[in-house]
Design a protein around this motif. Structure first.
Motif, PDB file in Angstrom:
ATOM      1  N   THR A  11       0.827  -1.200   0.000  1.00 22.90           N
ATOM      2  CA  THR A  11       0.000   0.000   0.000  1.00 22.90           C
ATOM      3  C   THR A  11       0.864   1.254   0.000  1.00 22.90           C
ATOM      4  O   THR A  11       0.547   2.253  -0.658  1.00 22.90           O
ATOM      5  N   MET A  12       1.963   1.208   0.723  1.00 22.99           N
ATOM      6  CA  MET A  12       2.896   2.334   0.696  1.00 22.99           C
ATOM      7  C   MET A  12       3.460   2.538  -0.707  1.00 22.99           C
ATOM      8  O   MET A  12       3.574   3.678  -1.192  1.00 22.99           O
ATOM      9  N   ALA A  13       3.841   1.448  -1.353  1.00 22.50           N
ATOM     10  CA  ALA A  13       4.385   1.552  -2.715  1.00 22.50           C
ATOM     11  C   ALA A  13       3.350   2.134  -3.666  1.00 22.50           C
ATOM     12  O   ALA A  13       3.675   2.966  -4.536  1.00 22.50           O
ATOM     13  N   GLU A  14       2.093   1.711  -3.504  1.00 24.13           N
ATOM     14  CA  GLU A  14       1.032   2.262  -4.350  1.00 24.13           C
ATOM     15  C   GLU A  14       0.894   3.771  -4.129  1.00 24.13           C
ATOM     16  O   GLU A  14       0.707   4.535  -5.083  1.00 24.13           O
ATOM     17  N   GLY A  15       0.993   4.191  -2.870  1.00 23.65           N
ATOM     18  CA  GLY A  15       0.946   5.617  -2.583  1.00 23.65           C
ATOM     19  C   GLY A  15       2.107   6.359  -3.214  1.00 23.65           C
ATOM     20  O   GLY A  15       1.949   7.449  -3.772  1.00 23.65           O
ATOM     21  N   GLY A  16       3.312   5.758  -3.131  1.00 23.11           N
ATOM     22  CA  GLY A  16       4.477   6.386  -3.739  1.00 23.11           C
ATOM     23  C   GLY A  16       4.354   6.496  -5.241  1.00 23.11           C
ATOM     24  O   GLY A  16       4.740   7.509  -5.838  1.00 23.11           O
ATOM     25  N   GLY A  17       3.796   5.454  -5.880  1.00 19.55           N
ATOM     26  CA  GLY A  17       3.584   5.507  -7.317  1.00 19.55           C
ATOM     27  C   GLY A  17       2.584   6.577  -7.704  1.00 19.55           C
ATOM     28  O   GLY A  17       2.784   7.327  -8.674  1.00 19.55           O
ATOM     29  N   LYS A  18       1.500   6.679  -6.948  1.00 19.26           N
ATOM     30  CA  LYS A  18       0.489   7.696  -7.233  1.00 19.26           C
ATOM     31  C   LYS A  18       1.072   9.089  -7.101  1.00 19.26           C
ATOM     32  O   LYS A  18       0.815   9.971  -7.937  1.00 19.26           O
ATOM     33  N   ALA A  19       1.869   9.310  -6.048  1.00 15.52           N
ATOM     34  CA  ALA A  19       2.435  10.636  -5.805  1.00 15.52           C
ATOM     35  C   ALA A  19       3.396  11.065  -6.905  1.00 15.52           C
ATOM     36  O   ALA A  19       3.532  12.262  -7.184  1.00 15.52           O
ATOM     37  N   THR A  20       4.046  10.109  -7.551  1.00  9.87           N
ATOM     38  CA  THR A  20       4.999  10.444  -8.614  1.00  9.87           C
ATOM     39  C   THR A  20       4.376  10.423  -9.997  1.00  9.87           C
ATOM     40  O   THR A  20       5.063  10.692 -10.981  1.00  9.87           O
ATOM     41  N   GLY A  21       3.084  10.094 -10.064  1.00 11.61           N
ATOM     42  CA  GLY A  21       2.433  10.021 -11.373  1.00 11.61           C
ATOM     43  C   GLY A  21       2.782   8.767 -12.141  1.00 11.61           C
ATOM     44  O   GLY A  21       2.611   8.721 -13.359  1.00 11.61           O
ATOM     45  N   HIS A  22       3.245   7.751 -11.450  1.00  9.58           N
ATOM     46  CA  HIS A  22       3.586   6.469 -12.072  1.00  9.58           C
ATOM     47  C   HIS A  22       2.882   5.354 -11.298  1.00  9.58           C
ATOM     48  O   HIS A  22       3.483   4.710 -10.442  1.00  9.58           O
ATOM     49  N   PRO A  23       1.602   5.104 -11.572  1.00 14.65           N
ATOM     50  CA  PRO A  23       0.857   4.065 -10.850  1.00 14.65           C
ATOM     51  C   PRO A  23       1.554   2.715 -10.922  1.00 14.65           C
ATOM     52  O   PRO A  23       2.129   2.352 -11.962  1.00 14.65           O
ATOM     53  N   ILE A  24       1.532   1.988  -9.824  1.00 13.28           N
ATOM     54  CA  ILE A  24       2.187   0.687  -9.772  1.00 13.28           C
ATOM     55  C   ILE A  24       1.379  -0.324 -10.579  1.00 13.28           C
ATOM     56  O   ILE A  24       0.234  -0.630 -10.250  1.00 13.28           O
ATOM     57  N   ASP A  25       1.991  -0.840 -11.637  1.00 16.17           N
ATOM     58  CA  ASP A  25       1.315  -1.811 -12.498  1.00 16.17           C
ATOM     59  C   ASP A  25       2.368  -2.515 -13.359  1.00 16.17           C
ATOM     60  O   ASP A  25       3.111  -1.841 -14.079  1.00 16.17           O
ATOM     61  N   PRO A  26       2.457  -3.842 -13.238  1.00 11.99           N
ATOM     62  CA  PRO A  26       1.594  -4.751 -12.478  1.00 11.99           C
ATOM     63  C   PRO A  26       2.062  -4.910 -11.033  1.00 11.99           C
ATOM     64  O   PRO A  26       3.211  -4.601 -10.707  1.00 11.99           O
ATOM     65  N   LYS A  27       1.156  -5.396 -10.196  1.00 14.82           N
ATOM     66  CA  LYS A  27       1.493  -5.778  -8.817  1.00 14.82           C
ATOM     67  C   LYS A  27       1.469  -7.296  -8.764  1.00 14.82           C
ATOM     68  O   LYS A  27       0.407  -7.908  -8.758  1.00 14.82           O
ATOM     69  N   LEU A  28       2.634  -7.887  -8.754  1.00 19.50           N
ATOM     70  CA  LEU A  28       2.760  -9.343  -8.822  1.00 19.50           C
ATOM     71  C   LEU A  28       2.953  -9.911  -7.426  1.00 19.50           C
ATOM     72  O   LEU A  28       3.942  -9.611  -6.744  1.00 19.50           O
ATOM     73  N   ARG A  29       2.009 -10.734  -6.982  1.00 16.04           N
ATOM     74  CA  ARG A  29       2.074 -11.363  -5.666  1.00 16.04           C
ATOM     75  C   ARG A  29       2.468 -12.822  -5.842  1.00 16.04           C
ATOM     76  O   ARG A  29       1.873 -13.545  -6.645  1.00 16.04           O
ATOM     77  N   VAL A  30       3.474 -13.253  -5.092  1.00 17.64           N
ATOM     78  CA  VAL A  30       3.975 -14.622  -5.236  1.00 17.64           C
ATOM     79  C   VAL A  30       3.976 -15.313  -3.873  1.00 17.64           C
ATOM     80  O   VAL A  30       4.068 -14.652  -2.828  1.00 17.64           O
ATOM     81  N   PRO A  31       3.865 -16.634  -3.843  1.00 14.09           N
ATOM     82  CA  PRO A  31       3.985 -17.361  -2.573  1.00 14.09           C
ATOM     83  C   PRO A  31       5.358 -17.148  -1.951  1.00 14.09           C
ATOM     84  O   PRO A  31       6.361 -16.981  -2.661  1.00 14.09           O
ATOM     85  N   ILE A  32       5.408 -17.166  -0.625  1.00 14.32           N
ATOM     86  CA  ILE A  32       6.677 -16.947   0.052  1.00 14.32           C
ATOM     87  C   ILE A  32       7.661 -18.087  -0.232  1.00 14.32           C
ATOM     88  O   ILE A  32       8.867 -17.948  -0.058  1.00 14.32           O
ATOM     89  N   THR A  33       7.140 -19.228  -0.685  1.00 14.15           N
ATOM     90  CA  THR A  33       7.995 -20.383  -0.993  1.00 14.15           C
ATOM     91  C   THR A  33       8.586 -20.320  -2.403  1.00 14.15           C
ATOM     92  O   THR A  33       9.344 -21.216  -2.787  1.00 14.15           O
TER      93      THR A  33
END
Length: 420
Positions: A194-216
């Motif tokens: 969520t922090m990264a998404e906020g940082g992307g929004k503030a810089t005008g570079h939305p975070i995309d893609p957001k890739l979620r992976v298993p911890i394993t």
């Protein structure tokens, strides 16, 4: 093993409140010290304690102990604190919860003036110090119970908690045009993402893609392929160090990556060769190589050199880091500067009262002036008094981190812009 600020600890208790409120729009072993160096002070000795693990199979912070000793040696040469010579104790918390609490109790029993540069992932230290009215200056803010970020006796000056918010700005500065993210599919990661998404929004570079992976996950080839197919040429990493190395190695020169300073080992990055040259990190302080630009860094290096010359291997250049070394050294500077302003007896309670009255603490250009009278308006993270970070990039030629630019980035301001 060299010390590292661990990702799991950065995502620990207390950050949920940080994210929720900010993005919603918020405006032991006994001491090994003794008196470090000769002292020009004439008063009764006072004690400082550093609590940090060393010599364990886990994360270790000998560089913090060396930096605190170096700083105390120099303080004593300047006349001590308020005319009192300083004795430094080190309590090795051994990455053990029970030992960490014993260290805190030792600080109480030894009547220390303050704890400086504390780092412990287990938690439990702050409540003991709080009950005794002993200030903790420069704690790492990584305890599992989040108490370092919220206890009224804690004064955190290293804002690595906010690294994901700053990373998008650093990636853009490094040349990235489209920013993605690689993080674990764990609820604890949600806070940092969520922090990264906020940082992307503030810089005008939305975070995309957001890739979620298993911890394993061990093979990050598909993940990097997804990044490149999306057109992303930058990525915020919200994964542990070994996973980060795998992403960096696979991405090579195709994708710039960003993580928190102190998480990635220079020794390992050096083995990747030019493939690591796209790595940038968010760091709390200037690089040690910037001594020519920052007089306080030059003084710190000089004091570390003097401590090493006195036989302290923990102060050697090979173990120094810009993150943890500087944090421990700064903690002693704060104790000295504020302690010199205490009227009456130099006690822990009087020092704590003076810290709470200090609203423009000038530590030079290494950090902005600190206002210790105004907690951060974020429940669960009130005690972070420095939100300013800098950028560094990996340079395979010198096998070290070098400054990314001369700018500084305020993590809280970035999140506030995202929330507006």
């Amino acid at each position: 093993m060299r010390g590292r600020w661990a990702l799991g600890r950065l995502a620990g208790a207390g950050l949920a409140a940080v994210l929720a409120v900010t993005l919603a729009g918020c405006g032991g072993s006994s001491g090994s010290g003794g008196q470090a160096g000769g002292s020009a002070a004439k008063g009764a000795p006072v004690k400082l304690m550093i609590i940090a693990p060393t010599g364990t199979a886990g994360t270790n912070y000998p560089e913090m102990v060396g930096a605190a000793r170096a700083a105390v040696r120099a303080v004593n040469a300047r006349g001590g604190i308020g005319g009192h010579p300083v004795v430094l104790e080190h309590c090795n918390e051994k990455n053990d919860a029970a030992t960490a609490k014993r260290c805190a109790q030792q600080a109480v029993d030894d009547h220390v003036l303050a704890v400086v540069g504390e780092v412990s992932g287990s938690g439990g230290i702050m409540p003991i110090l709080q009950n005794a009215g002993i200030p903790s200056i420069g704690s790492a803010g990584v305890s599992a119970d989040g108490s370092e970020l919220s206890s009224p006796i804690s004064f955190v000056v290293s804002p690595l908690t906010f690294y994901p918010a700053v990373c998008p700005s650093l990636l853009v500065k490094a040349g990235a045009r489209k920013i993605g993210l690689v993080g674990y599919d764990l609820s604890a990661s949600d806070r940092l993402i969520t922090m990264a998404e906020g940082g992307g929004k503030a810089t005008g570079h939305p975070i995309d893609p957001k890739l979620r992976v298993p911890i394993t996950t061990s093979d990050f080839t598909p993940t990097v392929s997804q990044l490149t197919r999306s057109g992303a040429d930058g990525a915020v990493l919200v994964v542990f160090d070994q996973a980060a190395y795998a992403v960096i190695s696979r991405a090579g020169q195709q994708v710039r990556t960003c993580h928190a300073a102190g998480t990635l080992s220079p020794t390992f990055l050096a083995t990747l060769g030019p493939a690591a040259d796209k790595v940038v990190v968010a760091t709390a302080f200037p690089e040690l190589s910037q001594a020519a630009q920052f007089p306080e860094v030059a003084r710190m290096v000089h004091e570390l050199d003097a401590e090493q010359a006195a036989g302290d291997a923990d102060a050697a250049p090979a173990v120094r880091t810009s993150t943890s070394t500087t944090n421990a050294w700064l903690s002693v500077q704060i104790a000295e500067k504020v302690g010199n302003q205490v009227s009456g007896d130099l006690t822990a309670k009087n020092l704590l009262a003076q810290l709470n009255r200090t609203h423009h603490l000038d530590l030079g250009t290494i950090v902005p002036p600190l206002d210790l009278t105004t907690p951060t308006p974020i429940p669960g993270a009130e005690r972070i008094f420095n939100a300013t970070m800098r950028g560094a990039r990996w340079d395979s030629a010198s096998k070290s981190f070098v400054p990314l630019d001369t700018e500084s980035y305020n993590g809280l301001d970035i999140l506030r812009r995202a929330a507006s």
